[in-house]
Motif scaffolding. Structure first.
Motif, PDB file in Angstrom:
ATOM      1  N   LYS A   7       0.825  -1.211   0.000  1.00 24.60           N
ATOM      2  CA  LYS A   7       0.000   0.000   0.000  1.00 24.60           C
ATOM      3  C   LYS A   7       0.859   1.261   0.000  1.00 24.60           C
ATOM      4  CE  LYS A   7      -3.895   2.167   2.316  1.00 24.60           C
ATOM      5  NZ  LYS A   7      -4.898   2.059   3.374  1.00 24.60           N
ATOM      6  N   LEU A   8       1.947   1.261   0.772  1.00 25.27           N
ATOM      7  CA  LEU A   8       2.846   2.426   0.812  1.00 25.27           C
ATOM      8  C   LEU A   8       3.479   2.670  -0.557  1.00 25.27           C
ATOM      9  CD1 LEU A   8       4.613   1.926   4.273  1.00 25.27           C
ATOM     10  CD2 LEU A   8       3.060   3.787   3.628  1.00 25.27           C
ATOM     11  N   ILE A   9       3.965   1.601  -1.177  1.00 26.29           N
ATOM     12  CA  ILE A   9       4.587   1.729  -2.497  1.00 26.29           C
ATOM     13  C   ILE A   9       3.555   2.183  -3.522  1.00 26.29           C
ATOM     14  CG2 ILE A   9       5.640   0.424  -4.389  1.00 26.29           C
ATOM     15  CD1 ILE A   9       6.967  -1.329  -2.164  1.00 26.29           C
ATOM     16  N   PHE A  10       2.387   1.554  -3.505  1.00 29.59           N
ATOM     17  CA  PHE A  10       1.308   1.897  -4.427  1.00 29.59           C
ATOM     18  C   PHE A  10       0.941   3.379  -4.311  1.00 29.59           C
ATOM     19  CE2 PHE A  10      -3.319   2.418  -4.963  1.00 29.59           C
ATOM     20  CZ  PHE A  10      -3.458   2.045  -6.283  1.00 29.59           C
ATOM     21  N   ASN A  11       0.713   3.845  -3.103  1.00 29.02           N
ATOM     22  CA  ASN A  11       0.349   5.252  -2.894  1.00 29.02           C
ATOM     23  C   ASN A  11       1.455   6.195  -3.342  1.00 29.02           C
ATOM     24  OD1 ASN A  11      -2.199   4.675  -1.879  1.00 29.02           O
ATOM     25  ND2 ASN A  11      -1.494   4.596   0.229  1.00 29.02           N
ATOM     26  N   ARG A  12       2.706   5.848  -3.062  1.00 28.67           N
ATOM     27  CA  ARG A  12       3.835   6.693  -3.478  1.00 28.67           C
ATOM     28  C   ARG A  12       3.917   6.744  -5.004  1.00 28.67           C
ATOM     29  NH1 ARG A  12       8.081   4.305  -1.021  1.00 28.67           N
ATOM     30  NH2 ARG A  12       8.641   3.155  -2.877  1.00 28.67           N
ATOM     31  N   TRP A  13       3.798   5.576  -5.646  1.00 22.40           N
ATOM     32  CA  TRP A  13       3.858   5.536  -7.107  1.00 22.40           C
ATOM     33  C   TRP A  13       2.746   6.371  -7.725  1.00 22.40           C
ATOM     34  CZ3 TRP A  13       4.807  -0.235  -8.809  1.00 22.40           C
ATOM     35  CH2 TRP A  13       6.123  -0.603  -8.476  1.00 22.40           C
ATOM     36  N   LEU A  14       1.536   6.235  -7.233  1.00 28.29           N
ATOM     37  CA  LEU A  14       0.426   7.004  -7.803  1.00 28.29           C
ATOM     38  C   LEU A  14       0.604   8.492  -7.583  1.00 28.29           C
ATOM     39  CD1 LEU A  14      -2.915   5.075  -7.324  1.00 28.29           C
ATOM     40  CD2 LEU A  14      -1.619   5.485  -9.394  1.00 28.29           C
ATOM     41  N   GLU A  15       1.046   8.862  -6.416  1.00 30.48           N
ATOM     42  CA  GLU A  15       1.238  10.287  -6.131  1.00 30.48           C
ATOM     43  C   GLU A  15       2.338  10.883  -7.011  1.00 30.48           C
ATOM     44  OE1 GLU A  15       0.426  13.901  -4.919  1.00 30.48           O
ATOM     45  OE2 GLU A  15      -0.788  12.166  -4.378  1.00 30.48           O
ATOM     46  N   GLN A  16       3.439  10.155  -7.170  1.00 25.38           N
ATOM     47  CA  GLN A  16       4.574  10.662  -7.949  1.00 25.38           C
ATOM     48  C   GLN A  16       4.344  10.605  -9.457  1.00 25.38           C
ATOM     49  OE1 GLN A  16       7.829   8.237  -6.562  1.00 25.38           O
ATOM     50  NE2 GLN A  16       8.189   9.523  -4.765  1.00 25.38           N
ATOM     51  N   HIS A  17       3.509   9.678  -9.899  1.00 23.32           N
ATOM     52  CA  HIS A  17       3.370   9.445 -11.342  1.00 23.32           C
ATOM     53  C   HIS A  17       1.926   9.581 -11.837  1.00 23.32           C
ATOM     54  CE1 HIS A  17       7.526   8.109 -11.438  1.00 23.32           C
ATOM     55  NE2 HIS A  17       7.265   7.386 -10.361  1.00 23.32           N
ATOM     56  N   LYS A  18       1.107  10.311 -11.095  1.00 18.11           N
ATOM     57  CA  LYS A  18      -0.298  10.419 -11.500  1.00 18.11           C
ATOM     58  C   LYS A  18      -0.449  11.116 -12.849  1.00 18.11           C
ATOM     59  CE  LYS A  18      -1.145  14.394  -8.508  1.00 18.11           C
ATOM     60  NZ  LYS A  18      -1.845  14.807  -7.308  1.00 18.11           N
ATOM     61  N   ALA A  19       0.432  12.043 -13.175  1.00 17.63           N
ATOM     62  CA  ALA A  19       0.342  12.716 -14.475  1.00 17.63           C
ATOM     63  C   ALA A  19       0.519  11.715 -15.613  1.00 17.63           C
ATOM     64  CB  ALA A  19       1.380  13.829 -14.575  1.00 17.63           C
ATOM     65  N   GLU A  56      14.180  -3.930 -12.433  1.00 23.19           N
ATOM     66  CA  GLU A  56      14.983  -4.128 -13.640  1.00 23.19           C
ATOM     67  C   GLU A  56      14.808  -2.955 -14.600  1.00 23.19           C
ATOM     68  OE1 GLU A  56      13.769  -7.955 -15.086  1.00 23.19           O
ATOM     69  OE2 GLU A  56      14.759  -8.998 -13.434  1.00 23.19           O
ATOM     70  N   SER A  57      13.824  -2.128 -14.333  1.00 20.90           N
ATOM     71  CA  SER A  57      13.597  -0.903 -15.092  1.00 20.90           C
ATOM     72  C   SER A  57      13.206   0.165 -14.082  1.00 20.90           C
ATOM     73  CB  SER A  57      12.487  -1.107 -16.127  1.00 20.90           C
ATOM     74  OG  SER A  57      11.264  -1.398 -15.480  1.00 20.90           O
ATOM     75  N   SER A  58      13.076   1.390 -14.562  1.00 15.59           N
ATOM     76  CA  SER A  58      12.647   2.459 -13.658  1.00 15.59           C
ATOM     77  C   SER A  58      11.161   2.293 -13.343  1.00 15.59           C
ATOM     78  CB  SER A  58      12.894   3.827 -14.301  1.00 15.59           C
ATOM     79  OG  SER A  58      11.987   4.034 -15.365  1.00 15.59           O
ATOM     80  N   VAL A  59      10.731   2.897 -12.267  1.00 12.27           N
ATOM     81  CA  VAL A  59       9.316   2.859 -11.903  1.00 12.27           C
ATOM     82  C   VAL A  59       8.487   3.483 -13.020  1.00 12.27           C
ATOM     83  CG1 VAL A  59       7.575   3.713 -10.276  1.00 12.27           C
ATOM     84  CG2 VAL A  59       9.750   2.831  -9.419  1.00 12.27           C
ATOM     85  N   THR A  60       8.978   4.575 -13.591  1.00 11.79           N
ATOM     86  CA  THR A  60       8.257   5.253 -14.671  1.00 11.79           C
ATOM     87  C   THR A  60       8.044   4.312 -15.858  1.00 11.79           C
ATOM     88  OG1 THR A  60       9.220   7.345 -13.978  1.00 11.79           O
ATOM     89  CG2 THR A  60       8.251   7.283 -16.177  1.00 11.79           C
ATOM     90  N   THR A  61       9.095   3.616 -16.259  1.00  7.85           N
ATOM     91  CA  THR A  61       8.994   2.672 -17.364  1.00  7.85           C
ATOM     92  C   THR A  61       8.013   1.560 -17.027  1.00  7.85           C
ATOM     93  OG1 THR A  61      11.252   3.159 -18.061  1.00  7.85           O
ATOM     94  CG2 THR A  61      10.307   1.064 -18.832  1.00  7.85           C
ATOM     95  N   TRP A  62       8.107   1.038 -15.826  1.00 10.08           N
ATOM     96  CA  TRP A  62       7.216  -0.030 -15.355  1.00 10.08           C
ATOM     97  C   TRP A  62       5.765   0.434 -15.399  1.00 10.08           C
ATOM     98  CZ3 TRP A  62       7.641  -5.060 -14.276  1.00 10.08           C
ATOM     99  CH2 TRP A  62       6.714  -5.666 -13.420  1.00 10.08           C
ATOM    100  N   LEU A  63       5.503   1.639 -14.886  1.00  8.26           N
ATOM    101  CA  LEU A  63       4.133   2.155 -14.856  1.00  8.26           C
ATOM    102  C   LEU A  63       3.604   2.427 -16.263  1.00  8.26           C
ATOM    103  CD1 LEU A  63       4.216   4.484 -11.736  1.00  8.26           C
ATOM    104  CD2 LEU A  63       3.192   2.218 -11.952  1.00  8.26           C
ATOM    105  N   TYR A  64       4.465   2.920 -17.145  1.00 11.36           N
ATOM    106  CA  TYR A  64       4.035   3.129 -18.531  1.00 11.36           C
ATOM    107  C   TYR A  64       3.615   1.811 -19.159  1.00 11.36           C
ATOM    108  CZ  TYR A  64       4.305   7.827 -20.404  1.00 11.36           C
ATOM    109  OH  TYR A  64       4.038   9.126 -20.724  1.00 11.36           O
ATOM    110  N   ARG A  65       4.428   0.778 -18.953  1.00  8.78           N
ATOM    111  CA  ARG A  65       4.082  -0.537 -19.506  1.00  8.78           C
ATOM    112  C   ARG A  65       2.719  -0.980 -19.008  1.00  8.78           C
ATOM    113  NH1 ARG A  65       9.500  -3.373 -18.426  1.00  8.78           N
ATOM    114  NH2 ARG A  65      10.634  -2.568 -20.193  1.00  8.78           N
ATOM    115  N   ILE A  66       2.518  -0.854 -17.711  1.00 14.25           N
ATOM    116  CA  ILE A  66       1.249  -1.274 -17.117  1.00 14.25           C
ATOM    117  C   ILE A  66       0.102  -0.448 -17.681  1.00 14.25           C
ATOM    118  CG2 ILE A  66      -0.089  -1.350 -14.959  1.00 14.25           C
ATOM    119  CD1 ILE A  66       2.660  -1.889 -13.561  1.00 14.25           C
TER     120      ILE A  66
END
Length: 169
Positions: A7-19, A56-66
């Protein structure tokens, strides 16, 4: 990984990469209701993928893929979505801002939405400054194919903008 850590990681990822998520959602879904549905689908996929992230990739790359893969699958289902309960922590980031949207940005999203799925994805990645190599890795195509697509997309968008400026459409 505990649920609390997830949940902590999920919330951080969404907050940082919501755009990033909003960009993909706006490019693939037109109506507000469809955007809400797709946003929910993407956030569910992000939630489910947190434990599988191996850095193995950046969080940004991972989130874009998803986000891109989810959007493409969502479109393939012809917008027939399964009703799923919204994740509470995702709801707070669903509403971006109260600032008025620039008409040029609205036009750009409308034009991006008219592109095919891969060209749409390339355009979003380009707008976010990804390298050809990163785009190729995310999309599963060659770097030279990325270059060709970018060149064609730019020409297409320039031609569309010139029509609008010339005809006042």
């Amino acid at each position: 990984m505990t649920e609390k850590e997830q949940k902590l990681i999920f919330n951080r990822w969404l907050e940082q990469h919501k755009a990033l998520v909003f960009k993909v959602v706006r490019a693939y879904a037109v109506t507000a209701m469809d955007q809400d549905d797709l946003f929910q689908e993407v956030t569910i996929q992000v939630w489910n993928s947190v434990p599988a992230f191996r850095q193995e990739s950046s969080v940004t790359t991972w989130l874009y893929r998803i986000a891109l893969n989810t959007a493409i699958k969502w479109m393939g289902k012809e917008r027939k979505h399964h009703k799923q309960e919204a994740l509470e922590s995702a709801q707070s980031v669903l509403h971006m801002s109260d600032h008025p949207i620039d008409g040029r940005l609205t036009w750009l999203y409308e034009e991006i939405h008219k592109l095919d799925e891969i060209d749409r994805s390339v355009t979003l990645l380009l707008l976010d400054g990804f390298s050809y190599k990163e785009m190729a890795a995310i999309l599963g195509i060659t770097e030279s194919n990325v270059g060709v697509k970018i060149n064609r997309i730019k020409k297409h968008l320039i031609a569309r903008s010139e029509k609008i400026n010339h005809y006042g459409i």
